[in-house]
Design a protein around this motif. Sequence first.
Motif, PDB file in Angstrom:
ATOM      1  N   CYS A 325      56.354  38.973  46.429  1.00  9.49           N
ATOM      2  CA  CYS A 325      56.569  38.904  44.983  1.00  9.49           C
ATOM      3  C   CYS A 325      57.767  38.029  44.630  1.00  9.49           C
ATOM      4  N   SER A 326      58.747  37.976  45.530  1.00 13.26           N
ATOM      5  CA  SER A 326      59.962  37.202  45.262  1.00 13.26           C
ATOM      6  C   SER A 326      59.629  35.715  45.211  1.00 13.26           C
ATOM      7  N   GLY A 327      60.156  35.059  44.220  1.00 11.19           N
ATOM      8  CA  GLY A 327      59.945  33.614  44.103  1.00 11.19           C
ATOM      9  C   GLY A 327      58.692  33.235  43.342  1.00 11.19           C
ATOM     10  N   LYS A 328      57.827  34.207  43.049  1.00 10.56           N
ATOM     11  CA  LYS A 328      56.633  33.886  42.282  1.00 10.56           C
ATOM     12  C   LYS A 328      56.976  33.851  40.789  1.00 10.56           C
ATOM     13  N   GLN A 329      56.421  32.890  40.096  1.00 15.22           N
ATOM     14  CA  GLN A 329      56.657  32.769  38.661  1.00 15.22           C
ATOM     15  C   GLN A 329      55.665  33.652  37.906  1.00 15.22           C
ATOM     16  N   TYR A 330      56.203  34.641  37.181  1.00 13.40           N
ATOM     17  CA  TYR A 330      55.367  35.555  36.415  1.00 13.40           C
ATOM     18  C   TYR A 330      55.465  35.234  34.924  1.00 13.40           C
ATOM     19  N   PHE A 350      40.668  61.354  56.699  1.00 16.87           N
ATOM     20  CA  PHE A 350      41.855  60.502  56.838  1.00 16.87           C
ATOM     21  C   PHE A 350      42.761  60.644  55.633  1.00 16.87           C
ATOM     22  N   VAL A 351      44.034  60.331  55.821  1.00 16.68           N
ATOM     23  CA  VAL A 351      44.980  60.191  54.725  1.00 16.68           C
ATOM     24  C   VAL A 351      45.373  58.718  54.655  1.00 16.68           C
ATOM     25  N   ASN A 352      45.444  58.188  53.447  1.00 17.88           N
ATOM     26  CA  ASN A 352      45.710  56.751  53.255  1.00 17.88           C
ATOM     27  C   ASN A 352      47.113  56.522  52.717  1.00 17.88           C
ATOM     28  N   LEU A 353      47.797  55.541  53.285  1.00 17.29           N
ATOM     29  CA  LEU A 353      49.071  55.058  52.764  1.00 17.29           C
ATOM     30  C   LEU A 353      48.853  53.606  52.356  1.00 17.29           C
ATOM     31  N   ASP A 354      48.846  53.371  51.043  1.00 14.58           N
ATOM     32  CA  ASP A 354      48.597  52.029  50.523  1.00 14.58           C
ATOM     33  C   ASP A 354      49.901  51.383  50.081  1.00 14.58           C
ATOM     34  N   VAL A 355      50.030  50.104  50.371  1.00  8.93           N
ATOM     35  CA  VAL A 355      51.133  49.300  49.840  1.00  8.93           C
ATOM     36  C   VAL A 355      50.494  48.106  49.156  1.00  8.93           C
ATOM     37  N   GLU A 356      50.555  48.078  47.809  1.00  7.13           N
ATOM     38  CA  GLU A 356      49.879  47.043  47.026  1.00  7.13           C
ATOM     39  C   GLU A 356      50.893  46.256  46.212  1.00  7.13           C
ATOM     40  N   ASP A 357      50.711  44.944  46.167  1.00  5.41           N
ATOM     41  CA  ASP A 357      51.619  44.099  45.381  1.00  5.41           C
ATOM     42  C   ASP A 357      50.814  43.094  44.572  1.00  5.41           C
ATOM     43  N   ASN A 358      51.471  42.475  43.611  1.00  4.58           N
ATOM     44  CA  ASN A 358      50.862  41.409  42.810  1.00  4.58           C
ATOM     45  C   ASN A 358      51.552  40.085  43.112  1.00  4.58           C
ATOM     46  N   GLY A 359      51.855  39.884  44.393  1.00  7.05           N
ATOM     47  CA  GLY A 359      52.591  38.692  44.813  1.00  7.05           C
ATOM     48  C   GLY A 359      51.702  37.482  45.050  1.00  7.05           C
ATOM     49  N   HIS A 360      52.151  36.638  45.977  1.00  5.74           N
ATOM     50  CA  HIS A 360      51.479  35.358  46.200  1.00  5.74           C
ATOM     51  C   HIS A 360      50.077  35.505  46.797  1.00  5.74           C
ATOM     52  N   GLY A 361      49.826  36.591  47.530  1.00  8.49           N
ATOM     53  CA  GLY A 361      48.539  36.744  48.201  1.00  8.49           C
ATOM     54  C   GLY A 361      48.416  35.812  49.401  1.00  8.49           C
ATOM     55  N   MET A 362      47.323  35.942  50.113  1.00 10.85           N
ATOM     56  CA  MET A 362      47.131  35.149  51.330  1.00 10.85           C
ATOM     57  C   MET A 362      45.756  34.494  51.339  1.00 10.85           C
ATOM     58  N   ALA A 363      45.689  33.339  51.995  1.00 11.25           N
ATOM     59  CA  ALA A 363      44.414  32.671  52.210  1.00 11.25           C
ATOM     60  C   ALA A 363      43.660  33.377  53.341  1.00 11.25           C
ATOM     61  N   LEU A 401      44.654  49.874  60.397  1.00 10.88           N
ATOM     62  CA  LEU A 401      45.432  49.140  59.398  1.00 10.88           C
ATOM     63  C   LEU A 401      44.509  48.096  58.782  1.00 10.88           C
ATOM     64  N   GLU A 402      44.259  48.228  57.467  1.00 15.86           N
ATOM     65  CA  GLU A 402      43.335  47.340  56.776  1.00 15.86           C
ATOM     66  C   GLU A 402      44.104  46.487  55.767  1.00 15.86           C
ATOM     67  N   VAL A 403      43.573  45.298  55.468  1.00 13.84           N
ATOM     68  CA  VAL A 403      44.233  44.419  54.516  1.00 13.84           C
ATOM     69  C   VAL A 403      43.190  43.707  53.660  1.00 13.84           C
ATOM     70  N   THR A 404      43.456  43.650  52.368  1.00 16.36           N
ATOM     71  CA  THR A 404      42.660  42.839  51.441  1.00 16.36           C
ATOM     72  C   THR A 404      43.641  42.005  50.634  1.00 16.36           C
ATOM     73  N   SER A 405      43.280  40.745  50.385  1.00 14.83           N
ATOM     74  CA  SER A 405      44.213  39.864  49.686  1.00 14.83           C
ATOM     75  C   SER A 405      43.468  38.766  48.957  1.00 14.83           C
ATOM     76  N   GLN A 406      44.049  38.307  47.837  1.00 15.65           N
ATOM     77  CA  GLN A 406      43.544  37.171  47.095  1.00 15.65           C
ATOM     78  C   GLN A 406      44.689  36.211  46.843  1.00 15.65           C
ATOM     79  N   LYS A 407      44.449  34.955  47.167  1.00 21.12           N
ATOM     80  CA  LYS A 407      45.486  33.953  46.971  1.00 21.12           C
ATOM     81  C   LYS A 407      45.886  33.895  45.492  1.00 21.12           C
ATOM     82  N   GLY A 408      47.193  34.071  45.241  1.00 21.48           N
ATOM     83  CA  GLY A 408      47.719  34.031  43.883  1.00 21.48           C
ATOM     84  C   GLY A 408      47.601  35.330  43.123  1.00 21.48           C
ATOM     85  N   ARG A 409      46.883  36.336  43.690  1.00 24.15           N
ATOM     86  CA  ARG A 409      46.664  37.589  42.965  1.00 24.15           C
ATOM     87  C   ARG A 409      47.386  38.778  43.577  1.00 24.15           C
TER      88      ARG A 409
END
Length: 422
Positions: A325-330, A350-363, A401-409
């Motif tokens: 999130c740091s350095g991204k222009q909001y 299962f028990v889930n521990l989620d860490v979600e951000d609205n940062g740069h995202g990944m390709a 450990l699972e990951v979902t990401s969208q570039k820019g989202r």
Amino acid sequence: MSDSDNLFCDESFLREKVEATPAEASGKSNWKLMVVDDDEEVHRMTGAALRDFTFDGRGLDFIYASSAKEAKAALNNHPDTALIVLDVVMETEYAGLDVVKYIREVLNNKFMRIILRTGQPGMAPENDVIVNYDINDYKTKSELTIQRLYTSIVTCLRSYNDLVRLDDAYKKLKKEAEERILIEKQLAEKEYQAAIGMAITQIVHGAKNILNALKGGEYMINTALKKNDNELLLKGWDAAKTGISRMSALTRDLLDVSRFNQIEFKYGSLTTLAEEVIGMFQDTGDSPGVEVSGEIDKSIPPLLFDYEAIHTALMNLASNSIDACSGKQYTDPEKGRVIIRVHSDVESGFVNLDVEDNGHGMAEEDIEKIFVLFYSTKNAKGNGLGLPITKKIVEGHGGTLEVTSQKGRGTMFRIRLPLKRQ
């Protein structure tokens, strides 16, 4: 009438059998047949009756012994004996049974077939002998016609041949398996050495970059001191602090790689752990310009897990999200946000521990590589150890450990841990 007098009363059977199936030159060695009896006439008649015997294209090589002592010596000289026709009563009442024990227990020969032949069945009752001794047939001399002897010998040789073939096949398979294991071990060792070499190269490369930053800070500090330039002095000190911080992080992560090889399970509260991590980022100012919040299901009961290890894993994910999130222009009023959630999925267990951000995202190409040691999307800011360590910790708990990401989202990491553990 002696034992030898009523031995092989039906010689016509063997003679007709031999004449019908003459011996063939098979190129194979003969079967070794040991005859143990204190009556020399038994030796002579057995050899005469079976002199033209063949089975599987192989004849018989006879070995004779007149006592248990002689039999033991002969067995030592001929460990490949296929079959022994053994009298019970010789120098002692149970001499033959002593030879049976010697074969099975002292020589540990489980392949040799044993036919007990006795003229005094009362000395060694058949039922007792069959139950208590590892023999393959039991005949009294009065009932042992040529046909019965022939049948017993063929049956025993067929059994012996099958056992030897199975043992040869087992030894061959065992040898091949050992050779394959050795080759795989050597390949694994080479891969391990290559991985170690690559790891050392990456560590040295990372340390070298940090060292260059420290040298740059040192140069600015020395220049500022000579020129009495306080502004340059502060820049040099900031560069030095950055280098020290990066070296501390690299050292800490390298220690974590080895520290979490063993997971120590104890009952603890994941909700308490998550609240602790959230509080650390809220209270210490380690997330400037980024809002860190939590959504915690406090009804989740205590679980068996390694508190320190999961704490490290959650800290790694939260730190990565804050960096994303740091350095991204909001656009106002939007700003960087990191949400840590703890919730159970009872149906899946299962028990889930989620860490979600609205940062740069990944390709997509980065998502495939982020769990590889030393791969980092943060360039000089990262050392590529945090996510591999986190994955190792989670899998050590039997989780994923699972990951979902969208570039820019933005990005969401999900740790899934079993609710119940034996």
